[in-house]
Write an enzyme that holds these catalytic residues in place. Structure first.
Site, PDB file in Angstrom:
ATOM      1  N   GLU A  98      50.916  43.201  38.835  1.00 23.63           N
ATOM      2  CA  GLU A  98      49.810  42.591  39.711  1.00 23.63           C
ATOM      3  C   GLU A  98      48.563  43.095  39.414  1.00 23.63           C
ATOM      4  O   GLU A  98      48.307  44.229  38.802  1.00 23.63           O
ATOM      5  CB  GLU A  98      50.290  42.963  41.149  1.00 23.63           C
ATOM      6  CG  GLU A  98      49.392  42.399  42.186  1.00 23.63           C
ATOM      7  CD  GLU A  98      49.121  41.156  42.474  1.00 23.63           C
ATOM      8  OE1 GLU A  98      48.863  40.268  41.577  1.00 23.63           O
ATOM      9  OE2 GLU A  98      49.441  40.541  43.540  1.00 23.63           O
ATOM     10  N   ASP A  99      47.522  42.131  39.583  1.00 20.63           N
ATOM     11  CA  ASP A  99      46.231  42.373  39.284  1.00 20.63           C
ATOM     12  C   ASP A  99      45.539  43.443  40.273  1.00 20.63           C
ATOM     13  O   ASP A  99      44.592  44.547  39.641  1.00 20.63           O
ATOM     14  CB  ASP A  99      45.234  41.358  39.093  1.00 20.63           C
ATOM     15  CG  ASP A  99      45.311  40.424  40.483  1.00 20.63           C
ATOM     16  OD1 ASP A  99      45.937  40.572  41.319  1.00 20.63           O
ATOM     17  OD2 ASP A  99      44.576  39.279  40.526  1.00 20.63           O
ATOM     18  N   ASP A 102      44.897  44.983  47.483  1.00 26.14           N
ATOM     19  CA  ASP A 102      43.853  44.929  48.522  1.00 26.14           C
ATOM     20  C   ASP A 102      44.307  45.162  49.783  1.00 26.14           C
ATOM     21  O   ASP A 102      44.485  46.434  50.222  1.00 26.14           O
ATOM     22  CB  ASP A 102      43.089  43.588  48.423  1.00 26.14           C
ATOM     23  CG  ASP A 102      41.673  43.480  49.069  1.00 26.14           C
ATOM     24  OD1 ASP A 102      41.150  44.413  49.153  1.00 26.14           O
ATOM     25  OD2 ASP A 102      41.330  42.319  49.557  1.00 26.14           O
ATOM     26  N   PHE A 151      34.135  43.386  45.887  1.00 18.64           N
ATOM     27  CA  PHE A 151      34.855  42.120  45.201  1.00 18.64           C
ATOM     28  C   PHE A 151      34.668  41.899  43.725  1.00 18.64           C
ATOM     29  O   PHE A 151      33.448  41.916  43.258  1.00 18.64           O
ATOM     30  CB  PHE A 151      34.492  40.621  45.957  1.00 18.64           C
ATOM     31  CG  PHE A 151      35.193  39.502  45.687  1.00 18.64           C
ATOM     32  CD1 PHE A 151      36.649  39.545  46.221  1.00 18.64           C
ATOM     33  CD2 PHE A 151      35.279  38.781  44.574  1.00 18.64           C
ATOM     34  CE1 PHE A 151      37.554  38.512  46.094  1.00 18.64           C
ATOM     35  CE2 PHE A 151      36.272  37.863  44.400  1.00 18.64           C
ATOM     36  CZ  PHE A 151      37.254  37.758  44.941  1.00 18.64           C
ATOM     37  N   ARG A 164      37.650  34.467  35.073  1.00 17.25           N
ATOM     38  CA  ARG A 164      38.755  35.335  34.666  1.00 17.25           C
ATOM     39  C   ARG A 164      38.732  35.508  33.252  1.00 17.25           C
ATOM     40  O   ARG A 164      39.331  36.504  32.852  1.00 17.25           O
ATOM     41  CB  ARG A 164      40.126  34.354  34.766  1.00 17.25           C
ATOM     42  CG  ARG A 164      40.477  33.754  36.186  1.00 17.25           C
ATOM     43  CD  ARG A 164      41.758  33.244  36.534  1.00 17.25           C
ATOM     44  NE  ARG A 164      42.070  32.373  37.507  1.00 17.25           N
ATOM     45  CZ  ARG A 164      42.659  33.193  38.584  1.00 17.25           C
ATOM     46  NH1 ARG A 164      42.947  34.204  38.504  1.00 17.25           N
ATOM     47  NH2 ARG A 164      42.972  32.285  39.763  1.00 17.25           N
TER      48      ARG A 164
HETATM   49  P1  IMP Z   1      46.220  41.595  49.152  1.00 14.73           P
HETATM   50  O1  IMP Z   1      47.211  40.693  49.624  1.00 14.73           O
HETATM   51  O2  IMP Z   1      45.004  41.391  50.308  1.00 14.73           O
HETATM   52  O3  IMP Z   1      46.432  42.713  48.866  1.00 14.73           O
HETATM   53  O4  IMP Z   1      45.219  40.585  47.949  1.00 14.73           O
HETATM   54  C1  IMP Z   1      45.766  40.465  46.820  1.00 14.73           C
HETATM   55  C2  IMP Z   1      45.349  39.517  46.077  1.00 14.73           C
HETATM   56  O5  IMP Z   1      43.940  39.012  46.526  1.00 14.73           O
HETATM   57  C3  IMP Z   1      45.138  39.655  44.612  1.00 14.73           C
HETATM   58  O6  IMP Z   1      46.247  39.325  43.871  1.00 14.73           O
HETATM   59  C4  IMP Z   1      43.769  38.888  44.145  1.00 14.73           C
HETATM   60  O7  IMP Z   1      44.363  37.572  43.635  1.00 14.73           O
HETATM   61  C5  IMP Z   1      43.191  38.935  45.465  1.00 14.73           C
HETATM   62  N1  IMP Z   1      42.063  39.825  45.424  1.00 14.73           N
HETATM   63  C6  IMP Z   1      41.902  40.928  46.226  1.00 14.73           C
HETATM   64  N2  IMP Z   1      40.656  41.683  46.022  1.00 14.73           N
HETATM   65  C7  IMP Z   1      40.177  40.688  44.836  1.00 14.73           C
HETATM   66  C8  IMP Z   1      38.897  41.011  44.199  1.00 14.73           C
HETATM   67  O8  IMP Z   1      38.092  41.818  44.270  1.00 14.73           O
HETATM   68  N3  IMP Z   1      38.635  40.008  43.277  1.00 14.73           N
HETATM   69  C9  IMP Z   1      39.383  38.952  43.100  1.00 14.73           C
HETATM   70  N4  IMP Z   1      40.620  38.610  43.734  1.00 14.73           N
HETATM   71  C10 IMP Z   1      40.991  39.649  44.735  1.00 14.73           C
END
Ligand code: IMP
Length: 174
Positions: A98-99, A102, A151, A164
């Site tokens: 996963e990237d 958050d 962000f 990207r």
């Molecule tokens: P989570 O469910 O809040 O943990 O979010 C995960 C997803 O939100 C990641 O796979 C990203 O696609 C997106 N995301 C969260 N933070 C960022 C950021 O700083 N930049 C770009 N995408 C983000």
């Protein structure tokens, strides 16, 4: 919000490449014989392609797509499966790629549905983690970098589908 653009480099291409090579080594060490990587589209596509090129031996791949932020930079907390896997996970050593983690909601959802498919082991690798944003306690065994609540874009990560393609990771600003 629409005029947000990369403002400051947070992680350089060199820093990322070095750390991705280390992560690949760590994962391969833990699973030297068989390994099945499940990458989460779209954000993890560059991370996966660099990671896998640092691995020798047998590695298989599959992809999933989930909805993340519908718009802007705030999580809706809602996760939707947009593309499922092509192959089964039965008895495999699976690592989710996963990237960024958050709030942790996306990964929790993914881990729950993948665990139900009887992999032999299930672990997670995230290039980035923002621990201060966590809403759920999710386990991530391999983390590239821990970052503050900013962000970020680049190296697969987008803002409104842009940026990207950057080789580094940048913080957005206006
Ligand atoms: P989570 O469910 O809040 O943990 O979010 C995960 C997803 O939100 C990641 O796979 C990203 O696609 C997106 N995301 C969260 N933070 C960022 C950021 O700083 N930049 C770009 N995408 C983000």
């Amino acid at each position: 919000m629409s005029d947000l653009r990369p403002a400051e480099i947070l992680l350089s291409e060199e820093q990322i490449q070095k750390r991705v090579a280390e992560l690949a080594r760590d994962i391969r060490c833990d699973f030297p014989d068989s390994l099945h990587l499940v990458a989460v589209l779209k954000g993890a596509f560059i991370f996966l392609s660099d990671l896998v090129r640092h691995m020798v031996g047998q590695v298989s791949l599959d992809f999933m797509a989930v909805s993340s932020y519908a718009k802007g930079t705030t999580s809706s907390g809602e996760v939707r499966l947009l593309k499922d896997l092509d192959t089964t996970l039965d008895g495999k050593n699976v690592v989710i790629v996963e990237d960024i983690v958050d709030t942790g909601l996306t990964l929790t959802y993914l881990q729950d549905i993948l665990r139900a498919r009887n992999p032999r082991t299930l672990r997670t690798a995230c290039l980035l983690s923002k621990p201060s944003r966590r809403q759920v306690d999710v386990k991530v065994e391999y983390i590239g970098f821990t970052i503050e609540d900013r962000f970020v874009v680049g190296y697969g990560l987008d803002y409104a589908e842009q940026y990207r393609n950057l080789p580094h990771i940048a913080v957005v600003g206006s």
